[in-house]
Design a protein around this motif. Sequence first.
Motif, PDB file in Angstrom:
ATOM      1  N   SER A 199     155.687  -6.845  71.490  1.00 23.49           N
ATOM      2  CA  SER A 199     153.977  -7.055  71.582  1.00 23.49           C
ATOM      3  C   SER A 199     153.143  -6.398  70.671  1.00 23.49           C
ATOM      4  CB  SER A 199     153.606  -6.741  73.069  1.00 23.49           C
ATOM      5  OG  SER A 199     154.255  -7.418  74.241  1.00 23.49           O
ATOM      6  N   PHE A 200     153.445  -5.403  70.393  1.00 27.03           N
ATOM      7  CA  PHE A 200     152.815  -4.373  69.361  1.00 27.03           C
ATOM      8  C   PHE A 200     152.784  -5.143  68.124  1.00 27.03           C
ATOM      9  CE2 PHE A 200     153.231  -1.682  65.809  1.00 27.03           C
ATOM     10  CZ  PHE A 200     151.834  -0.926  65.924  1.00 27.03           C
ATOM     11  N   ILE A 201     153.885  -5.677  67.791  1.00 28.08           N
ATOM     12  CA  ILE A 201     153.794  -6.475  66.334  1.00 28.08           C
ATOM     13  C   ILE A 201     153.301  -8.213  66.460  1.00 28.08           C
ATOM     14  CG2 ILE A 201     155.638  -4.869  65.351  1.00 28.08           C
ATOM     15  CD1 ILE A 201     157.642  -7.162  65.718  1.00 28.08           C
ATOM     16  N   GLY A 202     153.033  -8.438  67.689  1.00 30.24           N
ATOM     17  CA  GLY A 202     152.670  -9.800  67.921  1.00 30.24           C
ATOM     18  C   GLY A 202     153.515 -10.924  68.000  1.00 30.24           C
ATOM     19  N   VAL A 203     154.871 -10.554  68.716  1.00 33.84           N
ATOM     20  CA  VAL A 203     155.768 -11.349  69.081  1.00 33.84           C
ATOM     21  C   VAL A 203     155.936 -11.455  70.411  1.00 33.84           C
ATOM     22  CG1 VAL A 203     158.364 -11.830  69.026  1.00 33.84           C
ATOM     23  CG2 VAL A 203     157.191 -10.565  66.937  1.00 33.84           C
ATOM     24  N   ASN A 204     155.987 -12.999  70.969  1.00 35.85           N
ATOM     25  CA  ASN A 204     156.023 -13.252  72.220  1.00 35.85           C
ATOM     26  C   ASN A 204     157.517 -12.786  72.905  1.00 35.85           C
ATOM     27  OD1 ASN A 204     155.827 -14.411  74.833  1.00 35.85           O
ATOM     28  ND2 ASN A 204     154.658 -15.970  74.172  1.00 35.85           N
ATOM     29  N   ASN A 205     157.240 -12.025  73.988  1.00 35.46           N
ATOM     30  CA  ASN A 205     158.571 -11.409  74.582  1.00 35.46           C
ATOM     31  C   ASN A 205     158.752 -11.642  75.918  1.00 35.46           C
ATOM     32  OD1 ASN A 205     157.453  -8.966  76.021  1.00 35.46           O
ATOM     33  ND2 ASN A 205     156.539  -8.912  73.906  1.00 35.46           N
ATOM     34  N   ILE A 206     157.987 -12.686  76.699  1.00 37.70           N
ATOM     35  CA  ILE A 206     158.078 -12.755  78.072  1.00 37.70           C
ATOM     36  C   ILE A 206     159.261 -13.675  78.345  1.00 37.70           C
ATOM     37  CG2 ILE A 206     157.136 -13.840  80.099  1.00 37.70           C
ATOM     38  CD1 ILE A 206     154.369 -13.031  78.998  1.00 37.70           C
ATOM     39  N   ASN A 260     148.616 -12.354  70.623  1.00 40.16           N
ATOM     40  CA  ASN A 260     148.064 -12.969  69.162  1.00 40.16           C
ATOM     41  C   ASN A 260     146.848 -11.997  68.702  1.00 40.16           C
ATOM     42  OD1 ASN A 260     147.469 -15.275  67.731  1.00 40.16           O
ATOM     43  ND2 ASN A 260     145.555 -15.215  68.556  1.00 40.16           N
ATOM     44  N   LEU A 261     146.428 -11.141  69.481  1.00 44.17           N
ATOM     45  CA  LEU A 261     145.350 -10.286  68.451  1.00 44.17           C
ATOM     46  C   LEU A 261     146.290  -9.070  67.885  1.00 44.17           C
ATOM     47  CD1 LEU A 261     142.680  -9.654  71.581  1.00 44.17           C
ATOM     48  CD2 LEU A 261     142.505 -10.897  69.336  1.00 44.17           C
ATOM     49  N   ASN A 262     147.226  -8.923  68.394  1.00 44.69           N
ATOM     50  CA  ASN A 262     148.239  -7.836  67.593  1.00 44.69           C
ATOM     51  C   ASN A 262     148.519  -8.607  66.198  1.00 44.69           C
ATOM     52  OD1 ASN A 262     148.014  -5.813  69.392  1.00 44.69           O
ATOM     53  ND2 ASN A 262     149.558  -6.268  70.606  1.00 44.69           N
ATOM     54  N   LEU A 263     148.986  -9.654  66.367  1.00 41.44           N
ATOM     55  CA  LEU A 263     149.696 -10.514  65.311  1.00 41.44           C
ATOM     56  C   LEU A 263     148.482 -10.615  64.235  1.00 41.44           C
ATOM     57  CD1 LEU A 263     151.616 -11.921  63.677  1.00 41.44           C
ATOM     58  CD2 LEU A 263     150.973 -14.211  65.160  1.00 41.44           C
ATOM     59  N   GLN A 264     147.369 -11.077  64.727  1.00 41.51           N
ATOM     60  CA  GLN A 264     146.043 -11.251  63.916  1.00 41.51           C
ATOM     61  C   GLN A 264     145.671  -9.815  63.111  1.00 41.51           C
ATOM     62  OE1 GLN A 264     144.737 -14.307  62.858  1.00 41.51           O
ATOM     63  NE2 GLN A 264     146.364 -15.164  63.997  1.00 41.51           N
ATOM     64  N   SER A 265     145.832  -8.701  63.676  1.00 41.94           N
ATOM     65  CA  SER A 265     145.633  -7.599  63.254  1.00 41.94           C
ATOM     66  C   SER A 265     146.205  -7.266  61.913  1.00 41.94           C
ATOM     67  CB  SER A 265     145.691  -6.579  64.078  1.00 41.94           C
ATOM     68  OG  SER A 265     147.130  -5.864  64.558  1.00 41.94           O
ATOM     69  N   TYR A 266     147.465  -7.827  61.757  1.00 43.17           N
ATOM     70  CA  TYR A 266     148.238  -7.774  60.642  1.00 43.17           C
ATOM     71  C   TYR A 266     148.189  -8.933  59.697  1.00 43.17           C
ATOM     72  CZ  TYR A 266     150.687  -4.117  62.890  1.00 43.17           C
ATOM     73  OH  TYR A 266     150.968  -2.893  63.791  1.00 43.17           O
ATOM     74  N   LEU A 267     147.911  -9.994  60.065  1.00 40.99           N
ATOM     75  CA  LEU A 267     147.814 -11.296  59.402  1.00 40.99           C
ATOM     76  C   LEU A 267     146.438 -11.321  58.659  1.00 40.99           C
ATOM     77  CD1 LEU A 267     148.888 -14.111  58.317  1.00 40.99           C
ATOM     78  CD2 LEU A 267     148.042 -14.993  60.650  1.00 40.99           C
ATOM     79  N   ASN A 317     147.348  -3.210  55.422  1.00 40.29           N
ATOM     80  CA  ASN A 317     148.287  -3.493  56.495  1.00 40.29           C
ATOM     81  C   ASN A 317     147.741  -4.022  57.507  1.00 40.29           C
ATOM     82  OD1 ASN A 317     151.069  -3.526  57.645  1.00 40.29           O
ATOM     83  ND2 ASN A 317     150.440  -1.627  58.572  1.00 40.29           N
ATOM     84  N   ASN A 318     146.395  -3.535  57.996  1.00 40.91           N
ATOM     85  CA  ASN A 318     145.509  -3.693  59.156  1.00 40.91           C
ATOM     86  C   ASN A 318     144.078  -3.024  58.477  1.00 40.91           C
ATOM     87  OD1 ASN A 318     145.551  -0.866  60.068  1.00 40.91           O
ATOM     88  ND2 ASN A 318     147.782  -1.139  60.677  1.00 40.91           N
ATOM     89  N   TRP A 319     143.198  -3.289  59.578  1.00 35.30           N
ATOM     90  CA  TRP A 319     141.863  -3.069  59.141  1.00 35.30           C
ATOM     91  C   TRP A 319     141.524  -1.570  58.878  1.00 35.30           C
ATOM     92  CZ3 TRP A 319     140.163  -6.822  56.775  1.00 35.30           C
ATOM     93  CH2 TRP A 319     140.245  -8.185  57.045  1.00 35.30           C
ATOM     94  N   GLU A 320     142.438  -0.798  59.612  1.00 31.33           N
ATOM     95  CA  GLU A 320     142.418   0.619  59.417  1.00 31.33           C
ATOM     96  C   GLU A 320     143.255   1.121  58.537  1.00 31.33           C
ATOM     97  OE1 GLU A 320     140.256   2.772  61.010  1.00 31.33           O
ATOM     98  OE2 GLU A 320     139.225   1.078  62.167  1.00 31.33           O
ATOM     99  N   ARG A 321     144.073   0.362  57.835  1.00 31.99           N
ATOM    100  CA  ARG A 321     145.133   0.891  56.693  1.00 31.99           C
ATOM    101  C   ARG A 321     146.046   1.785  57.131  1.00 31.99           C
ATOM    102  NH1 ARG A 321     141.772   2.611  51.662  1.00 31.99           N
ATOM    103  NH2 ARG A 321     140.363   3.606  53.194  1.00 31.99           N
TER     104      ARG A 321
END
Length: 274
Positions: free
Chosen positions: A227-234, A255-262, A126-130
């Motif tokens: 922001s935590f899941i990588g969705v722009n919210n401004i 973007n980094l948050n999104l990449q952590s899942y992608l 799910n992410n690098w830390e599973r």
Amino acid sequence: MKPINKQIGKKNNQFFDSLYLNDSTYIDYLERMKKICLSMFEWVNLPSSMDSRFLERTLFYEGQASLLYDEKYGYINTKCTDGGYLNIYELPTKLHCYSMQYSQDRNVYEGFREENPNNQCILVMNNWERIPTAYTIELFAYRLYLAQRSCDVNVMATRTPVLILGTEKQKLTMENLYNKYDGNQPFIFGDKDIISNDMLKAINTQAPYVTDKLSEYKKEIWNEFLSFIGVNNIDVEKKERLITGESSANNEVINLNLQSYLAPRKEACKKFNE
């Protein structure tokens, strides 16, 4: 048998009504956020025997999943737990792959194919830390639940900002009248001896209106979740106030948050195709 105390029963009903509303509010926010999380990624060209919904759901709750080929079912995705020992990169060398009516132990594919590929599987993280997404989402849902229920209580306090003083004999009568008032029902009471100026007094609680501030607090929590899941919210208004550097920094974090899942999902796809 002892006679039923109606007042105790009524208080219990009020307690359970409040408890039900608390639970419903928390579950509602949790389900809203879960729907967004489970719809973040699209798995392209996934074999028809595999289920992307179950795959994302497994990653959401378990933090990891497995992809494998089975002689009976074909290409499938399952839940999994670590097995064997850890390699030099602290990743499992074996997985116990399981689901309903399915259980197998497989070697984790590490860049080379065995003679019998039915002994291997792909680890999807799910992410690098599973770490499961569900843990953090539950915290966001809890904070939103607290803020929303505080809003509800504040609205009720400003709607009826009084404490009514009366005699014990008047208590049940006033509770019934208050329930009608709280339920937006008009009422007429005709016994002036029970309710009189001398026997009845009210204290203004002067409850402050803070619902607007709590609503802003809710928006902050919701935006933090996005922001935590990588969705722009401004929003547009806020974006206009931000200078270019601040806006770019915020976009980079998102973007980094999104990449952590992608990124872990793309890595699993690469190994699966190999």
